[in-house]
Design a protein around this motif. Structure first.
Motif, short mmCIF file in Angstrom:
data_model
loop_
_atom_site.label_atom_id
_atom_site.label_comp_id
_atom_site.label_asym_id
_atom_site.label_seq_id
_atom_site.Cartn_x
_atom_site.Cartn_y
_atom_site.Cartn_z
N PHE A 106 12.71 1.81 42.67
CA PHE A 106 13.66 2.21 43.70
C PHE A 106 14.53 3.38 43.24
CE2 PHE A 106 12.96 -2.30 45.05
CZ PHE A 106 12.44 -2.00 46.31
N VAL A 107 14.84 3.44 41.95
CA VAL A 107 15.63 4.55 41.42
C VAL A 107 14.87 5.86 41.60
CG1 VAL A 107 16.58 5.59 39.34
CG2 VAL A 107 16.96 3.17 39.79
N LEU A 108 13.59 5.85 41.26
CA LEU A 108 12.77 7.05 41.43
C LEU A 108 12.69 7.45 42.90
CD1 LEU A 108 9.79 6.34 38.98
CD2 LEU A 108 11.80 7.75 38.58
N SER A 119 11.01 13.43 38.99
CA SER A 119 10.78 12.71 37.74
C SER A 119 9.59 13.33 37.01
CB SER A 119 10.48 11.23 38.03
OG SER A 119 11.55 10.63 38.72
N GLU A 120 9.59 13.13 35.69
CA GLU A 120 8.46 13.57 34.89
C GLU A 120 7.23 12.72 35.23
OE1 GLU A 120 8.48 16.09 32.81
OE2 GLU A 120 10.62 16.52 32.97
N LYS A 121 6.05 13.32 35.06
CA LYS A 121 4.83 12.57 35.35
C LYS A 121 4.72 11.32 34.49
CE LYS A 121 2.11 16.55 36.95
NZ LYS A 121 0.92 17.40 36.70
N SER A 122 5.19 11.43 33.25
CA SER A 122 5.13 10.28 32.35
C SER A 122 6.04 9.16 32.84
CB SER A 122 5.54 10.69 30.92
OG SER A 122 6.85 11.19 30.90
N GLN A 123 7.19 9.52 33.45
CA GLN A 123 8.10 8.51 33.98
C GLN A 123 7.48 7.80 35.18
OE1 GLN A 123 11.62 11.04 34.53
NE2 GLN A 123 12.65 9.84 32.96
N ILE A 124 6.82 8.58 36.03
CA ILE A 124 6.16 7.98 37.19
C ILE A 124 5.05 7.05 36.74
CG2 ILE A 124 4.77 8.48 39.24
CD1 ILE A 124 6.26 11.13 39.48
N LEU A 125 4.27 7.51 35.73
CA LEU A 125 3.21 6.68 35.18
C LEU A 125 3.78 5.41 34.56
CD1 LEU A 125 0.24 6.24 34.43
CD2 LEU A 125 0.66 7.57 32.34
#
Length: 300
Positions: A106-108, A119-125
């Motif tokens: 929910f934060v993203l 967000s960074e792709k790594s954070q989404i992953l």
């Protein structure tokens, strides 16, 4: 000691242990108190504990800052305090902790919708992997038991969404307010409507300390002091020191603590708990706030 409390991993650990235990504490207090009494007492008690800081903090705030502090408090310190105990009248403590791990998602989402925060792709992953870990725990733990009611489980999801809005707003709208003053001001403001709710339940007028209430009341005092006031102060400090995404990743660790307490309390433990826990930890690693390498300035 000051350096320790500024360490993001130390703060994350303390918040995890405290909030991860809160679900079991709520379960134990529901034996003697209603969900509305539990929620109201937590907010009123925290407000009384922090009023000596909160009142001076409120007086020096601008109207705009106070408005945002009030809004932040509604989503993070008022509404969830009632949603969790209401949900846990039908949902187990371990499942409640598991569902709460959805907060970083929910934060993203809200960070992008409201403030276009990418967000960074790594954070989404990491969020996806953590979500898969939480989902596996949901499916293979209490999700199919008769105590799990979908409507009540969705109240936990709603609380997670509320925490998501709260985390984003803290970083974007109240970053200039010190964590101690922010926490104290929030509970001071929301203690007033919570006291009205507590009075409406009849608790103030009719409560009598009986033997059956002693143990649940002790759990409620611990929940109010450590699980509400102190843990929320540390959480706000963590958000301001890092990011809403990193701070909310505490929700991925909560299921581990909540499930451990569930097992101690007699709930079943399986291989899927281990698998889900590993996926959650991988998600934490990927979603963490990365420090930028300092640039080397050549000597002249």
């Amino acid at each position: 000691m000051g350096k320790v409390f500024n360490n993001r991993w130390f703060l994350l650990l303390i918040i995890t242990l405290t909030w991860g235990s809160s679900f079991m504490l709520i379960k134990k207090t529901l034996v003697a108190f209603t969900p509305y009494e539990i929620g109201a007492i937590r907010v009123v008690g925290s407000g009384l504990l922090l009023a000596f800081i909160g009142i001076p903090a409120i007086r020096k705030m601008s109207r705009s800052t106070l408005l945002w502090v009030t809004i932040v408090g509604f989503f993070g310190n008022f509404l969830p305090m009632f949603l969790f105990p209401i949900a846990q009248t039908r949902v187990s403590s371990s499942l409640a902790g598991i569902l709460d791990s959805l907060v970083p998602i929910f934060v993203l989402i809200f960070g992008y919708i409201f403030f276009k925060i990418k967000s960074e792709k790594s954070q989404i992953l990491g969020a996806i992997i953590g979500f898969i870990g939480a989902t596996s725990l949901i499916y293979f733990s209490e999700a199919n038991s008769e105590t799990s009611q979908f409507a009540y489980a969705m109240l936990i999801v709603l609380a997670g969404a509320s925490y998501g809005v709260n985390a984003v707003l803290i970083k974007q709208k109240t970053a200039e307010v010190k964590a101690v003053e922010l926490t104290a001001a929030i509970y001071t403001v929301w203690a007033v409507p919570s006291l009205v709710i507590l009075y409406a339940t009849g608790f103030v007028q009719n409560f009598e300390m009986q033997d059956a209430y002693v143990e649940p009341f002790i759990y409620l005092l611990f929940l109010t002091t450590f699980g509400t006031a102190i843990a929320m102060l540390l959480y706000y400090k963590l958000i301001q020191n890092t990011s809403a995404v990193f701070a909310s990743s505490v929700s991925y660790l909560l299921p581990i603590v909540a499930v451990i307490w569930g097992v101690i309390d007699g709930e079943k433990f399986t291989f899927w708990y281990i698998l889900g826990g590993v996926l959650i930890l991988i998600g934490i690693y990927l979603i963490r706030e990365k420090r930028k390498n300092p640039k080397l300035v050549p000597r002249s």
